[in-house]
Design a protein around this motif. Structure first.
Motif, PDB file in Angstrom:
ATOM      1  N   GLU A  97      -5.444  -6.600  13.197  1.00 39.02           N
ATOM      2  CA  GLU A  97      -6.377  -5.753  12.457  1.00 39.02           C
ATOM      3  C   GLU A  97      -7.034  -4.762  13.413  1.00 39.02           C
ATOM      4  N   TYR A  98      -7.210  -3.553  12.930  1.00 39.85           N
ATOM      5  CA  TYR A  98      -7.984  -2.551  13.651  1.00 39.85           C
ATOM      6  C   TYR A  98      -9.113  -2.113  12.718  1.00 39.85           C
TER       7      TYR A  98
ATOM      8  N   THR B 185      -7.302  -1.318   9.055  1.00 42.55           N
ATOM      9  CA  THR B 185      -5.866  -1.357   8.773  1.00 42.55           C
ATOM     10  C   THR B 185      -5.278  -2.630   9.375  1.00 42.55           C
TER      11      THR B 185
ATOM     12  N   ASP C  39      -1.422  -4.995  10.279  1.00 33.07           N
ATOM     13  CA  ASP C  39       0.029  -5.082  10.442  1.00 33.07           C
ATOM     14  C   ASP C  39       0.408  -6.541  10.623  1.00 33.07           C
TER      15      ASP C  39
ATOM     16  N   SER D 265       3.355  -2.685   7.783  1.00 31.85           N
ATOM     17  CA  SER D 265       1.948  -2.331   7.662  1.00 31.85           C
ATOM     18  C   SER D 265       1.389  -2.847   6.342  1.00 31.85           C
TER      19      SER D 265
ATOM     20  N   ALA E   3       0.820  -1.217   0.000  1.00 30.69           N
ATOM     21  CA  ALA E   3       0.000   0.000   0.000  1.00 30.69           C
ATOM     22  C   ALA E   3       0.854   1.266   0.000  1.00 30.69           C
TER      23      ALA E   3
ATOM     24  N   GLY F 159      -1.448  -1.516   5.315  1.00 27.31           N
ATOM     25  CA  GLY F 159      -2.278  -0.402   4.870  1.00 27.31           C
ATOM     26  C   GLY F 159      -3.753  -0.645   5.109  1.00 27.31           C
ATOM     27  N   ASN F 160      -4.599  -0.029   4.286  1.00 27.22           N
ATOM     28  CA  ASN F 160      -6.049  -0.188   4.414  1.00 27.22           C
ATOM     29  C   ASN F 160      -6.482  -1.550   3.883  1.00 27.22           C
ATOM     30  N   LEU F 161      -7.289  -2.236   4.646  1.00 24.42           N
ATOM     31  CA  LEU F 161      -7.759  -3.569   4.285  1.00 24.42           C
ATOM     32  C   LEU F 161      -9.148  -3.500   3.651  1.00 24.42           C
TER      33      LEU F 161
ATOM     34  N   PRO G  56      -5.287  -9.445   2.196  1.00 21.27           N
ATOM     35  CA  PRO G  56      -4.169  -8.503   2.299  1.00 21.27           C
ATOM     36  C   PRO G  56      -2.853  -9.177   1.919  1.00 21.27           C
TER      37      PRO G  56
END
Length: 565
Positions: free
Chosen positions: A272-273, A225, A227, A139, A87, A141-143, A546
């Motif tokens: 994941e958040y 997001t 990691d 990271s 990302a 990035g955006n999932l 991801p």
């Protein structure tokens, strides 16, 4: 989120389950360009050359080239660097360690110049065939999805009831088949990942008691997001005993027997958040939308054991200036043990919860006991051919080609029964590996030489597996849970090409010699947090997991000292 430390959990289970995968088979079937400094500085192109301790691992006929005994030892310093890109963001992790790469002895027995076979030689060596040491992460990035959605989907498809996954004083869902207290019907074992995520509220029933589930990610509303970190450790060590000789100094032959020792460990963390998530309801019986979810999955895996292989080879020297070589390696037949466990840290919040209340905590598979079982692996067989020429008595040029049958790996249970589904997975995910090696040496003075080499290794992964789909938005499902669904590590790495650029120096003084090499390796890989899949709840919805690109740029300084007598 604070990571759970699982290294202190050391309890173990009796061997009772089988859960090998194609990904496991490949992970421990790799080999590196490793050997003496002279061997490595010339790119490993020694199939037709021989006369080096490293040929005991490559072409046993190389032992027939010896006309005196030889003893040597090799040390190397590995400086590893892995760069993760996803990302538009990148992260680099470095690591350095020192190894004893190789040592061995060759004994040359002179049978007399008038003999048809003037020399009969034997040798024994230790070599580090492969090092699994690697660290990478960063990271994602955006999932666009969540691992929990994948688990919710196959848990729903399997028709698993909540009672099959909820531990009680008299029921262990990881070990006991579920018997319904109301109907008396016995249900099959639930996947371990389903049990783990159900008890950590990563998947929740769509309604109280229902056997269909909702993951944390809402495809219409969620923003997420991710990691990850991966640390791999371990090695493949091989102990060789070889016998060989030459016939009228024209045909050199060799036969080798290898005993391998393998120890592979991986420790991974994926988090994941998610905002606007489908979090558990206040009573934990179902789900509620619009919450906040934070969870992390940590896995520990170890595979260890031993194996046996046979190598045979021939080198032809029709004239002094030219040689041809060929070598065949049988598969290595391994007896292995797997150990693994996982934990989830979680924290969920929703405005619908009573003031001051949240769902948070940590859950570990089977109360911290290892999933442990024995299994067998047949690694790829190998074919090598090479040619080498001497120019002007001072320069050597050599070239090798190697075919490695990666798609021919076989996985069996500890009784020797093959798993046909895993054999099919191996052929879907992997293909033959082609390796080209080039080497050159120039003798500047009688005692001093300079060397260079290059090696290229094609990707062993099929295009279908690398793309994650077979066409028409049909996902290629990469199975990582094993036949009995007990493995809980969803992530995997698909290797692309590997290249080596090498150079070195050599010094000879009477019977003593010292060689040095510099080796640069570049390996490209693709990391996936879990497999791509098609949603069963929403048929033909292709879900792309991801992923990240991994570039490993490793440098090694290698030193060999030896004595011939």
């Amino acid at each position: 989120m604070k990571k759970t430390l699982m290294a202190g959990i050391i309890a173990a289970l009796p061997s009772a389950l089988f859960a090998q995968t194609a990904v496991d088979a490949y992970s421990i079937s790799q080999s590196d360009l490793r050997g003496s400094a002279r061997f490595m500085s010339m790119g490993g192109a020694f199939t037709a050359l021989g006369g080096d301790i490293s040929t005991l691992n490559q072409n046993p006929a190389g032992i027939g080239v010896y006309r005196s005994s030889d003893i040597s030892v090799t040390l190397d310093i590995d400086m590893m660097s892995s760069k993760t890109t996803a990302a538009g963001m990148s992260n680099t992790i470095n690591k350095t360690h020192v190894n004893c790469n190789n040592f061995g002895y060759v004994g040359a027995i002179n049978l007399g110049s008038g003999s048809v076979m003037p020399f009969f030689n034997w040798g024994a060596s230790y070599s580090r065939v492969a090092s699994f040491d690697r660290r990478y992460g960063g990271s994602l990035g955006n999932l666009g999805t969540s691992y929990t959605n994948l688990v919710a989907d196959y848990t729903t498809t399997d028709g698993v009831y909540p009672g099959q996954m909820l531990p009680t004083d008299n029921f262990n869902p990881y070990q006991d088949a579920f018997k319904s207290p109301s109907t008396g019907q016995t249900y099959p074992y639930a996947p371990w990942s389903s049990i783990l995520l159900f008890n950590s509220y990563g998947i929740n029933p769509v309604s109280d008691g229902a056997n269909s589930y909702m993951g944390l990610y809402d495809y219409d509303k969620s923003v997420a997001t991710g990691d990850f970190t991966v640390e791999e450790k371990g090695h493949i060590d091989e102990y060789n005993i070889n016998f060989g000789g030459n016939i009228q100094n024209t045909v050199f032959w060799g036969l080798g027997f290898g005993i391998t020792d393998i120890d592979y460990k991986s420790m991974t963390y994926y988090s994941e958040y998610i905002q606007n998530a489908n979090v558990p309801s206040a009573d934990g019986a179902t789900y509620t939308p619009g919450g906040e979810a934070n969870f992390g999955l940590q896995n520990y895996k170890r595979i260890y054991g031993s194996g046996f292989n046979v190598k045979a080879g021939v080198i032809l020297k029709p004239i002094n200036e030219f040689r041809l070589g060929i070598s065949v390696h049988t598969p290595t037949w391994y007896n292995l043990t797997y150990q693994g466990l996982a934990s989830v840290d979680f924290a969920y919040h929703s405005s619908t919860y009573p003031p001051g209340e949240n769902h948070q905590g940590s859950v570990v598979t089977d109360e911290g006991y290892y999933d442990e079982f024995d299994w067998k692996l047949q690694s790829p067989w190998r074919l090598m051919v090479g040619a080498a020429g001497v120019i002007g008595g001072r320069a050597i040029l050599s070239a090798d080609y190697e075919y490695r049958g990666t798609q021919d790996m076989r996985v069996k249970d500890y009784d020797g029964n093959e798993w046909p589904d895993i054999t099919s997975d191996i052929k879907t995910y992997y293909k033959a590996t082609n390796i080209l090696r080039l080497g050159a040496e120039y003798r500047v003075t009688p005692g001093f030489s300079v060397r260079a080499g290059y090696s290229y290794e094609s990707s062993p992964v099929t295009q279908e597996a690398m793309d994650g789909q077979s066409g028409n938005n049909e996902a290629t499902y990469i199975y990582t849970s094993g036949p009995d669904d007990t493995e809980t590590l969803p992530s995997f790495t698909l290797d692309k090409t590997t290249q080596y650029i090498t150079c070195g120096l050599g010094y000879r003084y009477k019977n003593f010699y010292a060689d040095a090499a510099f080796v640069h390796r570049t390996r490209k890989s693709k990391y996936q947090a879990f497999t791509n899949y098609n949603e069963g709840a929403q048929p033909h919805l292709f879900v792309e997991a991801p992923s990240a690109e991994i570039s490993s740029n490793d440098n090694s300084i290698v030193l060999t000292v030896g004595f011939r007598f």
